[in-house]
Write a protein that holds these residues in place. Structure first.
Motif, PDB file in Angstrom:
ATOM      1  N   VAL A   1      46.650  70.353 -13.804  1.00 39.18           N
ATOM      2  CA  VAL A   1      46.662  71.274 -14.944  1.00 39.18           C
ATOM      3  C   VAL A   1      47.015  72.649 -14.423  1.00 39.18           C
ATOM      4  O   VAL A   1      46.519  73.072 -13.377  1.00 39.18           O
ATOM      5  CB  VAL A   1      45.278  71.318 -15.627  1.00 39.18           C
ATOM      6  N   SER A   2      47.857  73.372 -15.158  1.00 35.83           N
ATOM      7  CA  SER A   2      48.187  74.724 -14.731  1.00 35.83           C
ATOM      8  C   SER A   2      48.044  75.712 -15.876  1.00 35.83           C
ATOM      9  O   SER A   2      48.604  75.526 -16.953  1.00 35.83           O
ATOM     10  CB  SER A   2      49.611  74.802 -14.178  1.00 35.83           C
ATOM     11  N   LEU A   3      47.244  76.745 -15.613  1.00 36.15           N
ATOM     12  CA  LEU A   3      47.211  77.953 -16.445  1.00 36.15           C
ATOM     13  C   LEU A   3      46.919  79.081 -15.467  1.00 36.15           C
ATOM     14  O   LEU A   3      45.805  79.234 -14.980  1.00 36.15           O
ATOM     15  CB  LEU A   3      46.147  77.860 -17.536  1.00 36.15           C
ATOM     16  N   TYR A   4      47.928  79.881 -15.169  1.00 42.42           N
ATOM     17  CA  TYR A   4      47.883  80.842 -14.073  1.00 42.42           C
ATOM     18  C   TYR A   4      46.915  81.991 -14.347  1.00 42.42           C
ATOM     19  O   TYR A   4      46.182  82.423 -13.471  1.00 42.42           O
ATOM     20  CB  TYR A   4      49.293  81.365 -13.829  1.00 42.42           C
ATOM     21  N   GLU A   5      46.905  82.518 -15.550  1.00 42.14           N
ATOM     22  CA  GLU A   5      46.056  83.630 -15.966  1.00 42.14           C
ATOM     23  C   GLU A   5      46.007  83.654 -17.492  1.00 42.14           C
ATOM     24  O   GLU A   5      46.699  82.846 -18.126  1.00 42.14           O
ATOM     25  CB  GLU A   5      46.589  84.963 -15.403  1.00 42.14           C
TER      26      GLU A   5
ATOM     27  N   LEU B   1      41.291  65.531 -10.977  1.00 41.64           N
ATOM     28  CA  LEU B   1      41.857  66.666 -11.692  1.00 41.64           C
ATOM     29  C   LEU B   1      41.990  67.889 -10.787  1.00 41.64           C
ATOM     30  O   LEU B   1      41.009  68.324 -10.172  1.00 41.64           O
ATOM     31  CB  LEU B   1      41.003  67.013 -12.914  1.00 41.64           C
ATOM     32  N   THR B   2      43.210  68.412 -10.720  1.00 42.85           N
ATOM     33  CA  THR B   2      43.501  69.623  -9.952  1.00 42.85           C
ATOM     34  C   THR B   2      43.946  70.719 -10.912  1.00 42.85           C
ATOM     35  O   THR B   2      44.768  70.469 -11.791  1.00 42.85           O
ATOM     36  CB  THR B   2      44.618  69.365  -8.920  1.00 42.85           C
ATOM     37  N   TRP B   3      43.379  71.913 -10.758  1.00 42.56           N
ATOM     38  CA  TRP B   3      43.775  73.051 -11.606  1.00 42.56           C
ATOM     39  C   TRP B   3      44.542  74.042 -10.735  1.00 42.56           C
ATOM     40  O   TRP B   3      44.016  74.551  -9.746  1.00 42.56           O
ATOM     41  CB  TRP B   3      42.551  73.723 -12.224  1.00 42.56           C
ATOM     42  N   ALA B   4      45.788  74.353 -11.119  1.00 46.82           N
ATOM     43  CA  ALA B   4      46.604  75.342 -10.424  1.00 46.82           C
ATOM     44  C   ALA B   4      46.427  76.683 -11.119  1.00 46.82           C
ATOM     45  O   ALA B   4      46.685  76.801 -12.320  1.00 46.82           O
ATOM     46  CB  ALA B   4      48.075  74.919 -10.441  1.00 46.82           C
TER      47      ALA B   4
ATOM     48  N   GLN C   1      50.378  63.038 -13.613  1.00 52.66           N
ATOM     49  CA  GLN C   1      50.524  63.753 -14.887  1.00 52.66           C
ATOM     50  C   GLN C   1      50.471  65.255 -14.646  1.00 52.66           C
ATOM     51  O   GLN C   1      49.629  65.747 -13.891  1.00 52.66           O
ATOM     52  CB  GLN C   1      49.417  63.344 -15.870  1.00 52.66           C
ATOM     53  N   LEU C   2      51.382  65.968 -15.295  1.00 52.04           N
ATOM     54  CA  LEU C   2      51.393  67.425 -15.268  1.00 52.04           C
ATOM     55  C   LEU C   2      51.006  67.947 -16.643  1.00 52.04           C
ATOM     56  O   LEU C   2      51.560  67.511 -17.650  1.00 52.04           O
ATOM     57  CB  LEU C   2      52.783  67.958 -14.897  1.00 52.04           C
ATOM     58  N   VAL C   3      50.079  68.878 -16.690  1.00 54.20           N
ATOM     59  CA  VAL C   3      49.673  69.498 -17.952  1.00 54.20           C
ATOM     60  C   VAL C   3      49.891  71.002 -17.807  1.00 54.20           C
ATOM     61  O   VAL C   3      49.108  71.698 -17.155  1.00 54.20           O
ATOM     62  CB  VAL C   3      48.201  69.198 -18.292  1.00 54.20           C
TER      63      VAL C   3
ATOM     64  N   ALA D   1      51.108  72.433 -24.385  1.00 59.14           N
ATOM     65  CA  ALA D   1      51.129  71.409 -23.332  1.00 59.14           C
ATOM     66  C   ALA D   1      51.434  70.019 -23.863  1.00 59.14           C
ATOM     67  O   ALA D   1      51.503  69.067 -23.090  1.00 59.14           O
ATOM     68  CB  ALA D   1      49.790  71.398 -22.612  1.00 59.14           C
ATOM     69  N   GLY D   2      51.601  69.894 -25.188  1.00 57.65           N
ATOM     70  CA  GLY D   2      51.848  68.575 -25.765  1.00 57.65           C
ATOM     71  C   GLY D   2      50.600  67.720 -25.862  1.00 57.65           C
ATOM     72  O   GLY D   2      50.685  66.493 -26.010  1.00 57.65           O
ATOM     73  N   LEU D   3      49.420  68.364 -25.808  1.00 59.09           N
ATOM     74  CA  LEU D   3      48.146  67.658 -25.950  1.00 59.09           C
ATOM     75  C   LEU D   3      47.696  67.698 -27.404  1.00 59.09           C
ATOM     76  O   LEU D   3      48.217  68.488 -28.199  1.00 59.09           O
ATOM     77  CB  LEU D   3      47.080  68.321 -25.073  1.00 59.09           C
ATOM     78  N   PRO D   4      46.713  66.900 -27.777  1.00 55.85           N
ATOM     79  CA  PRO D   4      46.104  67.049 -29.110  1.00 55.85           C
ATOM     80  C   PRO D   4      45.549  68.455 -29.251  1.00 55.85           C
ATOM     81  O   PRO D   4      45.058  69.040 -28.282  1.00 55.85           O
ATOM     82  CB  PRO D   4      44.975  66.005 -29.106  1.00 55.85           C
ATOM     83  N   GLU D   5      45.605  69.026 -30.445  1.00 54.20           N
ATOM     84  CA  GLU D   5      45.104  70.381 -30.663  1.00 54.20           C
ATOM     85  C   GLU D   5      43.575  70.383 -30.642  1.00 54.20           C
ATOM     86  O   GLU D   5      42.930  70.091 -31.639  1.00 54.20           O
ATOM     87  CB  GLU D   5      45.644  70.953 -31.978  1.00 54.20           C
ATOM     88  N   LEU D   6      43.032  70.719 -29.500  1.00 55.07           N
ATOM     89  CA  LEU D   6      41.579  70.746 -29.334  1.00 55.07           C
ATOM     90  C   LEU D   6      41.000  72.005 -29.983  1.00 55.07           C
ATOM     91  O   LEU D   6      41.657  73.039 -30.055  1.00 55.07           O
ATOM     92  CB  LEU D   6      41.221  70.718 -27.850  1.00 55.07           C
ATOM     93  N   ASN D   7      39.753  71.918 -30.434  1.00 57.69           N
ATOM     94  CA  ASN D   7      39.095  73.073 -31.026  1.00 57.69           C
ATOM     95  C   ASN D   7      37.603  73.062 -30.698  1.00 57.69           C
ATOM     96  O   ASN D   7      36.769  73.359 -31.531  1.00 57.69           O
ATOM     97  CB  ASN D   7      39.314  73.107 -32.541  1.00 57.69           C
ATOM     98  N   GLU D   8      37.292  72.716 -29.448  1.00 58.91           N
ATOM     99  CA  GLU D   8      35.902  72.628 -29.010  1.00 58.91           C
ATOM    100  C   GLU D   8      35.445  73.937 -28.375  1.00 58.91           C
ATOM    101  O   GLU D   8      36.259  74.726 -27.886  1.00 58.91           O
ATOM    102  CB  GLU D   8      35.748  71.499 -27.985  1.00 58.91           C
ATOM    103  N   ALA D   9      34.153  74.142 -28.356  1.00 55.16           N
ATOM    104  CA  ALA D   9      33.583  75.324 -27.711  1.00 55.16           C
ATOM    105  C   ALA D   9      33.746  75.212 -26.192  1.00 55.16           C
ATOM    106  O   ALA D   9      33.471  74.164 -25.612  1.00 55.16           O
ATOM    107  CB  ALA D   9      32.108  75.454 -28.062  1.00 55.16           C
ATOM    108  N   PRO D  10      34.181  76.285 -25.546  1.00 50.41           N
ATOM    109  CA  PRO D  10      34.309  76.243 -24.082  1.00 50.41           C
ATOM    110  C   PRO D  10      32.952  76.384 -23.399  1.00 50.41           C
ATOM    111  O   PRO D  10      31.993  76.887 -23.983  1.00 50.41           O
ATOM    112  CB  PRO D  10      35.188  77.463 -23.789  1.00 50.41           C
ATOM    113  N   VAL D  11      32.902  75.934 -22.156  1.00 45.76           N
ATOM    114  CA  VAL D  11      31.701  76.059 -21.327  1.00 45.76           C
ATOM    115  C   VAL D  11      32.123  76.699 -20.012  1.00 45.76           C
ATOM    116  O   VAL D  11      33.169  76.362 -19.455  1.00 45.76           O
ATOM    117  CB  VAL D  11      31.056  74.686 -21.056  1.00 45.76           C
ATOM    118  N   LEU D  12      31.325  77.629 -19.506  1.00 42.89           N
ATOM    119  CA  LEU D  12      31.648  78.301 -18.243  1.00 42.89           C
ATOM    120  C   LEU D  12      30.570  77.990 -17.212  1.00 42.89           C
ATOM    121  O   LEU D  12      29.380  78.188 -17.468  1.00 42.89           O
ATOM    122  CB  LEU D  12      31.744  79.811 -18.462  1.00 42.89           C
TER     123      LEU D  12
END
Length: 349
Positions: A46-50, A73-76, A119-121, A162-173
């Protein structure tokens, strides 16, 4: 002539550095492939740079992709923001990138030979360009910049990109529990006064006035962020601005009584940590596009009651008394069991 040669050499060495970082990342992925050949896991990158808010908002993508235990799962990510994901229990590897161009090269290589990953996301918005080198990727089925705030949340915009289903869940940190900053005597309110876009900001004088009003109620006010905006010598104000670790700021927000800020990464952090708060927002103008009453959040802050909007125009039009009127009903109950007295408090690095 000499300056041209010097400039050319600098560009040459910077590009060599870029290619080296790409090679190192490929070697890391090759090692992961070898390990996964033993475990039988599929590799998802998965990639989201900033930036901070975007990365936090997209945390549900991790849980969506990790529904199967047979996934590595690897996050770039930009190395400056790596701590936002490296403590996540479902992230197996963090690929620290020095520039967005590194991801541009990596994705092109990985797409041409999918033997390294399964898989690339790519969560980036279409036509994003690297600020350092100028390289960019062109996506299919992606959101464009003018659609960024027309979705119900940032999460929906990025997952659609990213071509994924449109998620709308609460994030967790998930935070590094070892990075605990020195906390002021409770109750205290964390404020974040400046975003990375001046169109989203409120005047420093109004922040200072709000700080004094909150101090008079019996709260410490702790300002976080890169640059200090509040100018006061009030003993109820604590300056925690400057270069701090994201984990420290997160822990400070997590244990606060309340969060108040502009639409920024730390507002998304407060949302992901489930902290009560208010986000100050006005109409947002970027280029020829004008967004009224947008809400970039999923989860707790998706509720409009967590947003204090200007009635008309930009956030600059919002008055301090409007903010105080909104805050009093939710802040006063927290003072019932707390002493309103404020003592001199110093935060030590």
């Amino acid at each position: 002539m000499l300056s041209r040669v010097t400039g050319s050499m600098k560009v040459h060495w910077e590009l060599r550095s870029l290619y080296w970082h790409v090679l190192v990342s490929l070697m890391k992925l090759a090692c992961i492939r070898i390990a996964c050949a033993v475990t039988g896991k599929k590799i998802v990158v998965v990639s989201l740079y900033e930036h901070i808010g975007d990365i936090i908002a997209c945390e549900p993508v991790i849980r969506h992709l990790k529904q199967s235990k047979k996934i590595h799962l690897t996050w770039a990510i930009n190395t400056s923001y790596a701590e936002l994901v490296e403590k996540h229990p479902a992230v197996d590897t963090v690929l620290r990138l020095q520039s967005y161009s590194e991801w541009v090269f990596l994705q092109n290589i990985l797409k041409s030979t999918m033997k390294l990953v399964d898989q690339l996301v790519d969560l980036h918005i279409d036509s994003r360009r690297c600020k350092k080198y100028g390289f960019k990727l062109k996506h299919k089925n992606t959101s464009r910049h003018h659609e960024y705030f027309t979705s119900n949340s940032l999460l929906q915009a990025f997952t659609r990109s990213a071509g994924l289903p449109e998620l709308n869940e609460a994030p967790v940190l998930y935070l590094d529990e070892d990075q605990m900053p020195p906390f002021p005597t409770k109750p205290y309110i964390v404020v974040h006064t400046q975003s990375n876009n001046p169109h989203k900001d409120w005047q420093p004088a109004k922040w200072t006035q709000l700080c004094l009003e909150l101090s008079a109620l019996g709260f410490y006010v702790v300002e976080v962020g890169l640059n200090r905006q509040i100018e006061t010598r009030s003993p109820g104000f604590i300056d925690f601005t400057g270069k701090r670790s994201l984990a420290q700021i997160g822990q400070l927000i997590k244990t606060s009584a309340f969060f108040i800020g502009v639409d920024s990464g730390f507002a998304h952090m407060a949302n992901a940590l489930g902290v009560e708060g208010r986000v100050l927002m006005g109409h947002y103008v970027t280029g020829k596009f004008h967004f009224n009453y947008y809400n970039p959040f999923a989860g707790k802050y998706a509720d409009p009651s967590y947003i204090i909007y200007t009635k008309h125009g930009s956030l600059q039009e919002l008055e301090v008394n409007e903010v105080i009127d909104n805050l009093l009903p939710v802040l006063q109950p927290q003072l019932v069991t707390s002493s309103p007295a404020i003592k001199q408090q110093t935060v030590v690095d």
